[in-house]
Scaffold this motif. Structure first.
Motif, PDB file in Angstrom:
ATOM      1  N   GLN A  17       5.102 -17.095  -9.652  1.00  0.00           N
ATOM      2  CA  GLN A  17       4.977 -15.743 -10.206  1.00  0.00           C
ATOM      3  C   GLN A  17       3.708 -15.085  -9.681  1.00  0.00           C
ATOM      4  O   GLN A  17       3.673 -13.882  -9.461  1.00  0.00           O
ATOM      5  N   PHE A  18       2.640 -15.885  -9.422  1.00  0.00           N
ATOM      6  CA  PHE A  18       1.437 -15.328  -8.763  1.00  0.00           C
ATOM      7  C   PHE A  18       1.723 -15.031  -7.293  1.00  0.00           C
ATOM      8  O   PHE A  18       1.284 -13.995  -6.769  1.00  0.00           O
ATOM      9  N   TYR A  19       2.438 -15.909  -6.644  1.00  0.00           N
ATOM     10  CA  TYR A  19       2.754 -15.773  -5.214  1.00  0.00           C
ATOM     11  C   TYR A  19       3.555 -14.496  -4.961  1.00  0.00           C
ATOM     12  O   TYR A  19       3.221 -13.695  -4.079  1.00  0.00           O
ATOM     13  N   PHE A  20       4.610 -14.275  -5.756  1.00  0.00           N
ATOM     14  CA  PHE A  20       5.451 -13.094  -5.563  1.00  0.00           C
ATOM     15  C   PHE A  20       4.712 -11.811  -5.968  1.00  0.00           C
ATOM     16  O   PHE A  20       4.894 -10.762  -5.347  1.00  0.00           O
ATOM     17  N   ARG A  21       3.874 -11.906  -7.002  1.00  0.00           N
ATOM     18  CA  ARG A  21       3.119 -10.724  -7.417  1.00  0.00           C
ATOM     19  C   ARG A  21       2.139 -10.309  -6.310  1.00  0.00           C
ATOM     20  O   ARG A  21       1.961  -9.108  -6.033  1.00  0.00           O
ATOM     21  N   ARG A  22       1.520 -11.283  -5.669  1.00  0.00           N
ATOM     22  CA  ARG A  22       0.584 -11.012  -4.586  1.00  0.00           C
ATOM     23  C   ARG A  22       1.287 -10.305  -3.425  1.00  0.00           C
ATOM     24  O   ARG A  22       0.735  -9.374  -2.824  1.00  0.00           O
ATOM     25  N   ILE A  23       2.522 -10.711  -3.130  1.00  0.00           N
ATOM     26  CA  ILE A  23       3.287 -10.071  -2.052  1.00  0.00           C
ATOM     27  C   ILE A  23       3.645  -8.636  -2.425  1.00  0.00           C
ATOM     28  O   ILE A  23       3.501  -7.707  -1.619  1.00  0.00           O
ATOM     29  N   ILE A  24       4.110  -8.436  -3.673  1.00  0.00           N
ATOM     30  CA  ILE A  24       4.500  -7.088  -4.119  1.00  0.00           C
ATOM     31  C   ILE A  24       3.316  -6.131  -4.063  1.00  0.00           C
ATOM     32  O   ILE A  24       3.448  -4.970  -3.639  1.00  0.00           O
ATOM     33  N   LEU A  25       2.142  -6.634  -4.455  1.00  0.00           N
ATOM     34  CA  LEU A  25       0.963  -5.769  -4.487  1.00  0.00           C
ATOM     35  C   LEU A  25       0.502  -5.341  -3.102  1.00  0.00           C
ATOM     36  O   LEU A  25      -0.250  -4.372  -2.960  1.00  0.00           O
ATOM     37  N   CYS A  26       0.963  -6.055  -2.067  1.00  0.00           N
ATOM     38  CA  CYS A  26       0.659  -5.615  -0.699  1.00  0.00           C
ATOM     39  C   CYS A  26       1.370  -4.305  -0.376  1.00  0.00           C
ATOM     40  O   CYS A  26       0.890  -3.492   0.422  1.00  0.00           O
ATOM     41  N   PHE A  27       2.529  -4.098  -0.996  1.00  0.00           N
ATOM     42  CA  PHE A  27       3.336  -2.897  -0.726  1.00  0.00           C
ATOM     43  C   PHE A  27       3.144  -1.823  -1.802  1.00  0.00           C
ATOM     44  O   PHE A  27       3.315  -0.638  -1.527  1.00  0.00           O
ATOM     45  N   TYR A  28       2.798  -2.276  -3.015  1.00  0.00           N
ATOM     46  CA  TYR A  28       2.606  -1.318  -4.110  1.00  0.00           C
ATOM     47  C   TYR A  28       1.352  -1.747  -4.876  1.00  0.00           C
ATOM     48  O   TYR A  28       1.431  -2.445  -5.886  1.00  0.00           O
ATOM     49  N   PRO A  29       0.183  -1.339  -4.395  1.00  0.00           N
ATOM     50  CA  PRO A  29      -1.091  -1.855  -4.935  1.00  0.00           C
ATOM     51  C   PRO A  29      -1.498  -1.233  -6.267  1.00  0.00           C
ATOM     52  O   PRO A  29      -2.641  -0.782  -6.435  1.00  0.00           O
ATOM     53  N   HIS A  30      -0.566  -1.168  -7.206  1.00  0.00           N
ATOM     54  CA  HIS A  30      -0.855  -0.606  -8.531  1.00  0.00           C
ATOM     55  C   HIS A  30      -0.310  -1.558  -9.594  1.00  0.00           C
ATOM     56  O   HIS A  30       0.819  -1.399 -10.070  1.00  0.00           O
ATOM     57  N   PRO A  31      -1.062  -2.596  -9.941  1.00  0.00           N
ATOM     58  CA  PRO A  31      -0.564  -3.596 -10.898  1.00  0.00           C
ATOM     59  C   PRO A  31      -0.196  -2.965 -12.232  1.00  0.00           C
ATOM     60  O   PRO A  31      -0.920  -2.118 -12.758  1.00  0.00           O
ATOM     61  N   ASN A  32       0.949  -3.355 -12.744  1.00  0.00           N
ATOM     62  CA  ASN A  32       1.411  -2.880 -14.054  1.00  0.00           C
ATOM     63  C   ASN A  32       2.333  -3.924 -14.663  1.00  0.00           C
ATOM     64  O   ASN A  32       2.648  -4.943 -14.049  1.00  0.00           O
TER      65      ASN A  32
END
Length: 361
Positions: A17-32
């Motif tokens: 879940q950390f690994y996939f979140r890190r990848i998503i944040l590369c494309f959408y750098p707005h954690p929510n």
């Protein structure tokens, strides 16, 4: 079940879940909260099918898990040494390196499984033999997990060229995934191996397809097919080969079987005693019974690294692979000509064995 679930699945779920979140944040750098929720859902969907450790997806998940952890460790070391590289950091956050390592590993594992080797052993004995013997030993084919009939025919032709006196089939030639037609094709093909004294077979723990509710063939159908192919089944039985060798074939230890001392109680120990047992078990006991040579398979030599090494270190099983000399008995354990579950091998090689028995009497 809950303890097993925790130790097998919870660590990779937490990590991915950390690994996939890190990848998503590369494309959408707005954690929510939505990114966090999606990461958890994706991690669960990705990891849960790997609960069955004997399926292909488990190989994918746990190798990616290992590669990602190694990548994290390397990046942590670089960070501690104040080594900063923008491109490397970007690649790391995209999760590319573990995925690339996984792709390379799977490609290698598929090739390695298909690359069948011929392994030769020379066994000497003080017992008198009228000639030297060459024995072909094939185990753990698990047809058709890794090969089709054409490939099997090629290996049978290669073995015939070695001019074996005897051919031994050490069990798990077929398994639960083999269809009835494939089972017939397998033994018909194996029966074409040319030898002077015939082909002998012992049951493995998978051959009779007892691990599924609706197998494609019954034990009776299997037995009849093998016999129709003029392959001799040895199920706690002995046979004399050219008045030199006594071949002893054990039923698999997963079945109810006779004690070895009962099977050999009327056998002369002047002959060379060759024991074929699918699983490499009771080695010290068989040694005390003065068996000359035991040949086994079953372990696959540790089909997926590091299973073989861990098995030896932790004492799971008596012998994982190769050759061993005991006080009276020699042992050969083959890694098998193929594998079970999936056509991947990162541990020891795929092989068939040629054993040369020589007398120095």
């Amino acid at each position: 079940m809950s303890i097993l679930f925790f130790f097998i699945l919870i660590p990779p779920i937490l990590y991915f879940q950390f690994y996939f979140r890190r990848i998503i944040l590369c494309f959408y750098p707005h954690p929510n909260i939505f990114i966090r929720l999606f990461s958890w859902i994706f991690a669960l969907l990705f990891v849960l099918p790997a609960y069955n450790l004997f399926r292909f997806w488990a190989v994918v998940v746990y190798h990616l898990f290992a590669f990602a952890l190694i990548c994290d460790l390397v990046m942590w070391i670089l960070h501690q040494r104040k080594v900063h590289n923008i491109l490397l950091n970007k690649i790391y956050h995209l999760g590319v390196i573990p995925l690339l390592c996984l792709a390379i590993l799977l490609g290698y594992a598929y090739y390695h499984m298909q690359d069948v080797q011929t392994v030769h052993y020379t066994v000497t004995t003080s017992k008198s033999l009228s000639k030297d013997y060459t024995i072909a030993f094939i185990s753990d084919l698990h047809f058709p997990t890794t090969m089709n009939q054409k490939k099997l025919q090629k290996y049978c032709q290669d073995i015939s060229k070695e001019k074996p006196d005897l051919v031994l089939l050490g069990g798990d030639i077929v398994d639960e995934r083999t269809s009835y037609q494939e089972m017939k094709q397998t033994f018909e093909t194996l029966s074409m191996i040319e030898s002077q004294y015939g082909i002998y077979y012992v049951y493995g723990n998978h051959d009779q397809a007892l691990y599924v509710e609706k197998p494609a063939f019954t034990p009776e159908m299997l037995k009849q097919t093998i016999e129709d192919c003029h392959i001799h089944i040895l199920c706690d039985e002995v046979v004399s080969i050219h008045d030199d060798i006594v071949l002893i074939g054990r039923d698999d230890r997963s079945h109810q079987r006779l004690p070895l001392e009962t099977i050999i109680e009327d056998i002369s120990h002047d002959k060379f005693l060759l024991l074929m047992d699918h699983q490499p078990v009771d080695l010290e006991k068989n040694n005390q019974l003065v068996i000359d040579l035991q040949v086994s398979g079953h372990t696959h030599g540790g089909q997926i690294f590091p299973v073989g090494i861990l098995s030896q270190w932790l004492g799971f099983g008596e012998m994982n692979y190769g050759y061993r000399q005991l006080s009276s008995m020699q042992v050969i354990v083959s890694s098998g000509i193929a594998g079970w579950g999936y056509p991947l091998r990162t541990g020891s090689q795929s092989e068939y064995v040629m054993i040369h028995i020589q007398s120095h009497h």
